[in-house]
Design a protein around this motif. Structure first.
Motif, PDB file in Angstrom:
ATOM      1  N   ASP A   1      -4.184  -1.058   6.682  1.00  0.00           N
ATOM      2  CA  ASP A   1      -5.354  -0.371   7.234  1.00  0.00           C
ATOM      3  C   ASP A   1      -5.704   0.868   6.410  1.00  0.00           C
ATOM      4  OD1 ASP A   1      -5.538  -2.252   9.226  1.00  0.00           O
ATOM      5  OD2 ASP A   1      -4.565  -1.022  10.765  1.00  0.00           O
ATOM      6  N   VAL A   2      -4.676   1.643   6.060  1.00  0.00           N
ATOM      7  CA  VAL A   2      -4.901   2.865   5.280  1.00  0.00           C
ATOM      8  C   VAL A   2      -5.435   2.519   3.896  1.00  0.00           C
ATOM      9  CG1 VAL A   2      -3.770   4.839   4.179  1.00  0.00           C
ATOM     10  CG2 VAL A   2      -3.192   4.238   6.531  1.00  0.00           C
ATOM     11  N   LEU A   3      -4.885   1.478   3.297  1.00  0.00           N
ATOM     12  CA  LEU A   3      -5.339   1.078   1.965  1.00  0.00           C
ATOM     13  C   LEU A   3      -6.818   0.670   1.994  1.00  0.00           C
ATOM     14  CD1 LEU A   3      -4.547   0.611  -0.982  1.00  0.00           C
ATOM     15  CD2 LEU A   3      -3.939  -1.739  -0.374  1.00  0.00           C
ATOM     16  N   LEU A   4      -7.205  -0.096   3.008  1.00  0.00           N
ATOM     17  CA  LEU A   4      -8.602  -0.516   3.123  1.00  0.00           C
ATOM     18  C   LEU A   4      -9.517   0.680   3.372  1.00  0.00           C
ATOM     19  CD1 LEU A   4      -8.289  -3.846   5.160  1.00  0.00           C
ATOM     20  CD2 LEU A   4      -8.886  -3.564   2.740  1.00  0.00           C
ATOM     21  N   LYS A   5      -9.047   1.645   4.173  1.00  0.00           N
ATOM     22  CA  LYS A   5      -9.832   2.859   4.393  1.00  0.00           C
ATOM     23  C   LYS A   5     -10.035   3.612   3.080  1.00  0.00           C
ATOM     24  CE  LYS A   5      -8.632   3.790   9.236  1.00  0.00           C
ATOM     25  NZ  LYS A   5      -7.928   4.715  10.174  1.00  0.00           N
ATOM     26  N   ALA A   6      -8.980   3.675   2.288  1.00  0.00           N
ATOM     27  CA  ALA A   6      -9.068   4.365   0.987  1.00  0.00           C
ATOM     28  C   ALA A   6     -10.074   3.665   0.082  1.00  0.00           C
ATOM     29  CB  ALA A   6      -7.689   4.409   0.328  1.00  0.00           C
ATOM     30  N   ILE A   7     -10.018   2.347   0.045  1.00  0.00           N
ATOM     31  CA  ILE A   7     -10.936   1.577  -0.795  1.00  0.00           C
ATOM     32  C   ILE A   7     -12.375   1.758  -0.306  1.00  0.00           C
ATOM     33  CG2 ILE A   7     -11.612  -0.767  -1.449  1.00  0.00           C
ATOM     34  CD1 ILE A   7      -8.593  -1.474  -1.366  1.00  0.00           C
ATOM     35  N   ASN A   8     -12.560   1.739   1.020  1.00  0.00           N
ATOM     36  CA  ASN A   8     -13.903   1.924   1.587  1.00  0.00           C
ATOM     37  C   ASN A   8     -14.461   3.307   1.288  1.00  0.00           C
ATOM     38  OD1 ASN A   8     -14.317  -0.607   2.727  1.00  0.00           O
ATOM     39  ND2 ASN A   8     -13.219  -0.075   4.612  1.00  0.00           N
ATOM     40  N   SER A   9     -13.610   4.318   1.427  1.00  0.00           N
ATOM     41  CA  SER A   9     -14.075   5.695   1.227  1.00  0.00           C
ATOM     42  C   SER A   9     -14.512   5.941  -0.212  1.00  0.00           C
ATOM     43  CB  SER A   9     -12.980   6.691   1.618  1.00  0.00           C
ATOM     44  OG  SER A   9     -11.895   6.630   0.713  1.00  0.00           O
ATOM     45  N   LEU A  10     -13.977   5.144  -1.136  1.00  0.00           N
ATOM     46  CA  LEU A  10     -14.340   5.268  -2.549  1.00  0.00           C
ATOM     47  C   LEU A  10     -15.507   4.348  -2.917  1.00  0.00           C
ATOM     48  CD1 LEU A  10     -10.735   5.382  -4.070  1.00  0.00           C
ATOM     49  CD2 LEU A  10     -12.336   7.290  -3.916  1.00  0.00           C
TER      50      LEU A  10
ATOM     51  N   ILE B   1       0.618   1.027  -6.613  1.00  0.00           N
ATOM     52  CA  ILE B   1       1.142   2.101  -5.765  1.00  0.00           C
ATOM     53  C   ILE B   1       2.658   1.976  -5.624  1.00  0.00           C
ATOM     54  CG2 ILE B   1       1.176   3.024  -3.411  1.00  0.00           C
ATOM     55  CD1 ILE B   1      -1.814   2.304  -3.227  1.00  0.00           C
ATOM     56  N   SER B   2       3.130   0.759  -5.355  1.00  0.00           N
ATOM     57  CA  SER B   2       4.567   0.547  -5.192  1.00  0.00           C
ATOM     58  C   SER B   2       5.314   0.860  -6.483  1.00  0.00           C
ATOM     59  CB  SER B   2       4.837  -0.895  -4.757  1.00  0.00           C
ATOM     60  OG  SER B   2       6.203  -1.104  -4.526  1.00  0.00           O
ATOM     61  N   GLN B   3       4.731   0.476  -7.616  1.00  0.00           N
ATOM     62  CA  GLN B   3       5.381   0.739  -8.903  1.00  0.00           C
ATOM     63  C   GLN B   3       5.500   2.241  -9.166  1.00  0.00           C
ATOM     64  OE1 GLN B   3       3.226  -0.351 -12.494  1.00  0.00           O
ATOM     65  NE2 GLN B   3       5.121  -0.966 -13.481  1.00  0.00           N
TER      66      GLN B   3
ATOM     67  N   VAL C   1      -7.554   5.067  -5.933  1.00  0.00           N
ATOM     68  CA  VAL C   1      -7.182   4.496  -4.637  1.00  0.00           C
ATOM     69  C   VAL C   1      -5.846   5.072  -4.171  1.00  0.00           C
ATOM     70  CG1 VAL C   1      -6.647   2.381  -3.372  1.00  0.00           C
ATOM     71  CG2 VAL C   1      -8.455   2.374  -5.095  1.00  0.00           C
ATOM     72  N   TYR C   2      -4.893   5.183  -5.099  1.00  0.00           N
ATOM     73  CA  TYR C   2      -3.575   5.744  -4.761  1.00  0.00           C
ATOM     74  C   TYR C   2      -3.727   7.160  -4.210  1.00  0.00           C
ATOM     75  CZ  TYR C   2       1.366   7.051  -5.426  1.00  0.00           C
ATOM     76  OH  TYR C   2       2.662   7.466  -5.251  1.00  0.00           O
ATOM     77  N   SER C   3      -4.526   7.976  -4.862  1.00  0.00           N
ATOM     78  CA  SER C   3      -4.740   9.359  -4.426  1.00  0.00           C
ATOM     79  C   SER C   3      -5.357   9.402  -3.034  1.00  0.00           C
ATOM     80  CB  SER C   3      -5.636  10.098  -5.416  1.00  0.00           C
ATOM     81  OG  SER C   3      -5.053  10.142  -6.707  1.00  0.00           O
ATOM     82  N   GLU C   4      -6.357   8.553  -2.818  1.00  0.00           N
ATOM     83  CA  GLU C   4      -7.028   8.522  -1.512  1.00  0.00           C
ATOM     84  C   GLU C   4      -6.096   7.963  -0.438  1.00  0.00           C
ATOM     85  OE1 GLU C   4     -10.301   9.321   0.986  1.00  0.00           O
ATOM     86  OE2 GLU C   4      -9.846   9.899  -1.093  1.00  0.00           O
ATOM     87  N   TYR C   5      -5.320   6.981  -0.802  1.00  0.00           N
ATOM     88  CA  TYR C   5      -4.338   6.369   0.109  1.00  0.00           C
ATOM     89  C   TYR C   5      -3.350   7.420   0.613  1.00  0.00           C
ATOM     90  CZ  TYR C   5      -0.274   3.411   1.384  1.00  0.00           C
ATOM     91  OH  TYR C   5       0.793   2.830   2.020  1.00  0.00           O
ATOM     92  N   GLN C   6      -2.806   8.213  -0.313  1.00  0.00           N
ATOM     93  CA  GLN C   6      -1.852   9.258   0.077  1.00  0.00           C
ATOM     94  C   GLN C   6      -2.528  10.331   0.926  1.00  0.00           C
ATOM     95  OE1 GLN C   6       1.185   7.403  -0.779  1.00  0.00           O
ATOM     96  NE2 GLN C   6       1.697   9.548  -0.503  1.00  0.00           N
ATOM     97  N   LYS C   7      -3.762  10.637   0.612  1.00  0.00           N
ATOM     98  CA  LYS C   7      -4.515  11.636   1.370  1.00  0.00           C
ATOM     99  C   LYS C   7      -4.679  11.210   2.820  1.00  0.00           C
ATOM    100  CE  LYS C   7      -9.124  13.763   1.552  1.00  0.00           C
ATOM    101  NZ  LYS C   7     -10.457  13.811   0.871  1.00  0.00           N
TER     102      LYS C   7
END
Length: 350
Positions: free
Chosen positions: A130-139, A158-160, A187-193
């Motif tokens: 859910d968080v990942l999709l939110k990050a992708i959407n927000s960008l 992100i996992s790497q 996306v990684y930056s937004e995901y963590q945010k």
């Protein structure tokens, strides 16, 4: 020796010469125990813990034992309880035995405030998606949102990064002109945010946050006298970094146990063509996955062959290798299907 010869024989008399040499090695060093499957590694590891407690008089609270699975941790606790059942002065509940994640979670629970984790919840698999999709959407990355393979590539990225111990603020983009890498980083930056806004950390964050905690507040592990690491060959970069963080107050007093490295072998198969079967041992699942993906890619790209992805099958012994395999296959653009099992990203977090 502080324990009597009679007690020593009762506890450790069944160990062979090599095991005994490892058992009685001094406490203040890095001890590497290398052996293959079925050679009594777990028995020796349990004996080593008991020896540190009884002979070197280390406090139970000062010993950390990391295992690869929760099942292995429980088995070790059972064995230690049996070995030390006559020693009332040793409280095995004070031993820190478990996976890297479970041990690190304990440190974050008690000391997390030092790095801004006042209250936090571990994001389960659904939360992470859910968080990942939110990050992708927000960008506004519609092309990524609608492409499952693109989402998987972002997840792998992100996992790497986290397996290397890197949060977005620690990442250096290798090639700023690489649009895909730059996009993944965004996306990684937004995901963590978003995780932070919702007081969430994901499974991989547990290790990264603990590493940062022990960098800022090394005194959190001032009580640690020795760390023992099972299945050392399977440790990744962040886990290796944590081993040295845990022992920064005890001069790297470490016992590591792992499978023996084997040279490449060629075995004869039973197929009618008598083609050789190549047996190649790699130092890690990541190295193995890179080799497999490269091999498949090279064969398919060979102009003399007409192979397609459907002509290949990868059989794994344990599902934990799925993540690295999926990452490398995705990176090479090789489509795949998980048969009778789940993709790593569909598994429920433990």
């Amino acid at each position: 020796m502080d324990i009597s010869q009679t007690e020593y024989e009762r506890l450790f008399g069944t160990l062979n010469e090599n095991q005994t040499n490892a058992l009685t090695t001094t406490n203040d060093c890095v001890l590497e125990i290398v052996a293959g499957p079925g050679t009594g590694k777990t028995k020796l590891l349990v004996s080593r813990v008991a020896y540190l407690l009884l002979n070197h008089k280390l406090p139970a609270s000062g010993i950390i034992v990391t295992t690869f699975t929760k099942k292995a941790a429980n088995e070790m606790i059972e064995r230690l309880s049996s070995v030390l059942k006559n020693y009332d002065g040793i409280n095995l509940k004070q031993l820190q035995i478990g996976t890297f994640h479970s041990i690190c979670f304990g440190y974050l629970k008690f000391f997390g405030k030092s790095i801004g984790l006042n209250k936090f919840t571990i994001a389960d698999n659904k939360d992470q998606k859910d968080v990942l999709l939110k990050a992708i959407n927000s960008l506004g990355l519609e092309d990524v949102k609608t492409d499952k393979s693109s989402i998987k590539r972002v997840q792998s990225y992100i996992s790497q990064q986290k397996s290397l111990g890197l949060h977005p603020e620690d990442v250096t983009i290798a090639d700023p002109s690489d649009r895909i890498e730059a996009q993944h980083f965004q996306v990684y930056s937004e995901y963590q945010k978003i995780l932070k806004q919702n007081a969430l950390i994901d499974f991989d964050d547990i290790l990264v946050h603990t590493y940062k905690l022990l960098t800022i507040r090394p005194e959190c592990v001032s009580h640690v006298k020795h760390i023992l690491v099972d299945e050392f060959q399977d440790t990744n970069t962040i886990q290796l970094k944590l081993i040295f963080k845990f022992t920064q107050y005890c001069k790297d007093n470490i016992t590591i146990v792992g499978d023996a490295d084997q040279k490449d072998k060629i075995l004869l198969s039973n197929n009618n063509k008598e083609d050789p079967v190549h047996y190649i041992c790699h130092k890690s699942h990541d190295d193995e996955s890179i080799f497999i993906a490269d091999k498949i890619s090279n064969v398919m790209n060979d102009s003399d062959n007409s192979y397609t992805p459907k002509d290949f099958a990868i059989i794994v012994r344990v599902s934990r290798t799925f993540l690295s395999l999926e990452r490398e296959l995705t990176r090479k653009g090789i489509p795949y299907k998980i048969v009778k099992g789940q993709s790593f990203w569909d598994l429920k977090e433990i």
